[in-house]
Design a protein around this motif. Structure first.
Motif, short mmCIF file in Angstrom:
data_model
loop_
_atom_site.label_atom_id
_atom_site.label_comp_id
_atom_site.label_asym_id
_atom_site.label_seq_id
_atom_site.Cartn_x
_atom_site.Cartn_y
_atom_site.Cartn_z
N SER A 1 0.65 -1.48 -0.02
CA SER A 1 -0.20 0.09 0.19
C SER A 1 0.71 1.52 -0.50
O SER A 1 0.78 2.38 -1.11
N LYS A 2 1.74 0.87 0.65
CA LYS A 2 2.78 2.27 0.64
C LYS A 2 4.00 2.53 0.10
O LYS A 2 4.49 3.94 -0.23
N ARG A 3 4.25 0.83 -0.69
CA ARG A 3 5.57 1.63 -1.59
C ARG A 3 6.56 1.57 -0.96
O ARG A 3 7.47 2.26 -1.01
N ASN A 4 6.84 1.69 0.84
CA ASN A 4 8.52 1.61 1.07
C ASN A 4 9.16 1.01 0.44
O ASN A 4 10.04 1.00 1.29
N TYR A 5 9.06 -0.38 0.64
CA TYR A 5 9.75 -1.83 0.07
C TYR A 5 9.96 -1.75 -1.50
O TYR A 5 8.67 -1.59 -2.14
N ARG A 6 10.98 -1.78 -2.50
CA ARG A 6 11.32 -2.72 -3.00
C ARG A 6 10.77 -3.96 -3.25
O ARG A 6 10.26 -4.89 -3.95
N PHE A 7 11.65 -4.55 -2.35
CA PHE A 7 11.61 -6.41 -1.38
C PHE A 7 11.45 -6.58 -0.50
O PHE A 7 12.25 -5.89 0.19
N ILE A 8 10.84 -7.94 0.02
CA ILE A 8 11.11 -8.08 1.30
C ILE A 8 11.73 -9.82 1.28
O ILE A 8 11.27 -10.81 0.26
N ILE A 9 12.37 -9.75 1.88
CA ILE A 9 13.33 -11.67 1.98
C ILE A 9 12.85 -12.30 3.07
O ILE A 9 13.54 -11.26 4.07
N PHE A 10 12.42 -13.10 2.89
CA PHE A 10 11.98 -13.99 4.67
C PHE A 10 12.68 -15.25 4.35
O PHE A 10 13.47 -16.28 4.13
N ARG A 11 12.62 -15.21 5.93
CA ARG A 11 13.24 -16.87 5.78
C ARG A 11 12.36 -17.23 7.56
O ARG A 11 12.26 -17.43 8.03
N ILE A 12 13.30 -19.05 7.28
CA ILE A 12 12.68 -19.30 8.05
C ILE A 12 13.32 -19.69 9.71
O ILE A 12 14.67 -19.65 9.01
N ASP A 13 12.90 -18.95 10.81
CA ASP A 13 13.70 -19.37 11.58
C ASP A 13 13.08 -20.21 12.54
O ASP A 13 12.53 -19.84 14.03
N GLY A 14 14.04 -21.66 12.96
CA GLY A 14 13.09 -22.04 13.61
C GLY A 14 11.59 -22.27 13.21
O GLY A 14 11.71 -23.79 12.65
N GLN A 15 10.63 -22.74 14.31
CA GLN A 15 9.00 -22.49 13.79
C GLN A 15 8.27 -21.70 13.29
O GLN A 15 7.20 -21.57 13.09
N GLN A 16 9.27 -20.52 12.79
CA GLN A 16 8.46 -18.86 12.54
C GLN A 16 9.30 -18.70 10.89
O GLN A 16 10.48 -18.63 10.19
N VAL A 17 8.18 -18.21 10.12
CA VAL A 17 8.99 -17.39 9.36
C VAL A 17 9.15 -15.75 9.66
O VAL A 17 8.07 -14.91 10.19
N VAL A 18 10.00 -15.13 9.31
CA VAL A 18 10.41 -13.77 10.32
C VAL A 18 11.05 -12.89 8.27
O VAL A 18 11.73 -13.58 7.51
N VAL A 19 11.04 -11.77 8.88
CA VAL A 19 11.61 -10.87 7.98
C VAL A 19 12.62 -10.86 7.70
O VAL A 19 13.83 -10.82 9.13
#
Length: 137
Positions: A23-41
């Protein structure tokens, strides 16, 4: 935190940052990874970063989820934007890691409302700029 069917939780920050990209176009991209048992930025790309900056941010031997806001001009000379969801699963990554990312992908993707194009890549050539551009049109 949203709870995924695979037992994987999705950190609220993932959804909040995605909404800011959408909505705000604050970022061009976001990369997520799985850390333990959760998905994080893992990484947020500034609006002025390029597709090359994005691909350079993906690790060569580890899986990641990513969202990329692709701006382009149509053949009719209209400025458009499409939000890509990319499941990065390089052949060289560990089998267990690939399985965890594959089993959690659909549930995680559903948390991000507004994905327009999905792409799965095991090699950089499968997500080249030309492929992104052709999938956007």
């Amino acid at each position: 935190m949203a709870n995924a069917a695979s037992g994987m939780a999705v950190e609220d920050e993932c959804k909040l940052k995605f909404l800011e990209l959408k909505s705000k176009r604050n970022y061009r991209f976001i990369i997520f990874r799985i850390d333990g048992q959760q998905v994080v930025v893992e990484k947020l790309g500034n609006p002025d970063e390029t597709y090359d900056d994005f691909t350079a941010s993906l690790p060569a031997n580890e899986c990641r989820y990513a969202v990329f806001d692709f701006d382009f001009i149509t053949d009719e000379n209209c400025q458009k934007s499409k939000i890509f969801f990319i499941a990065w699963s390089p052949d060289s990554s560990r089998v267990r890691m690939k399985m965890v990312y594959a089993s959690s992908k659909d549930r995680f993707k559903r948390e991000l409302d507004g994905i327009q194009v999905e792409l799965q890549a095991t090699d950089p050539s499968e997500m080249s700029f030309d492929i992104i551009k052709s999938r956007a049109l």
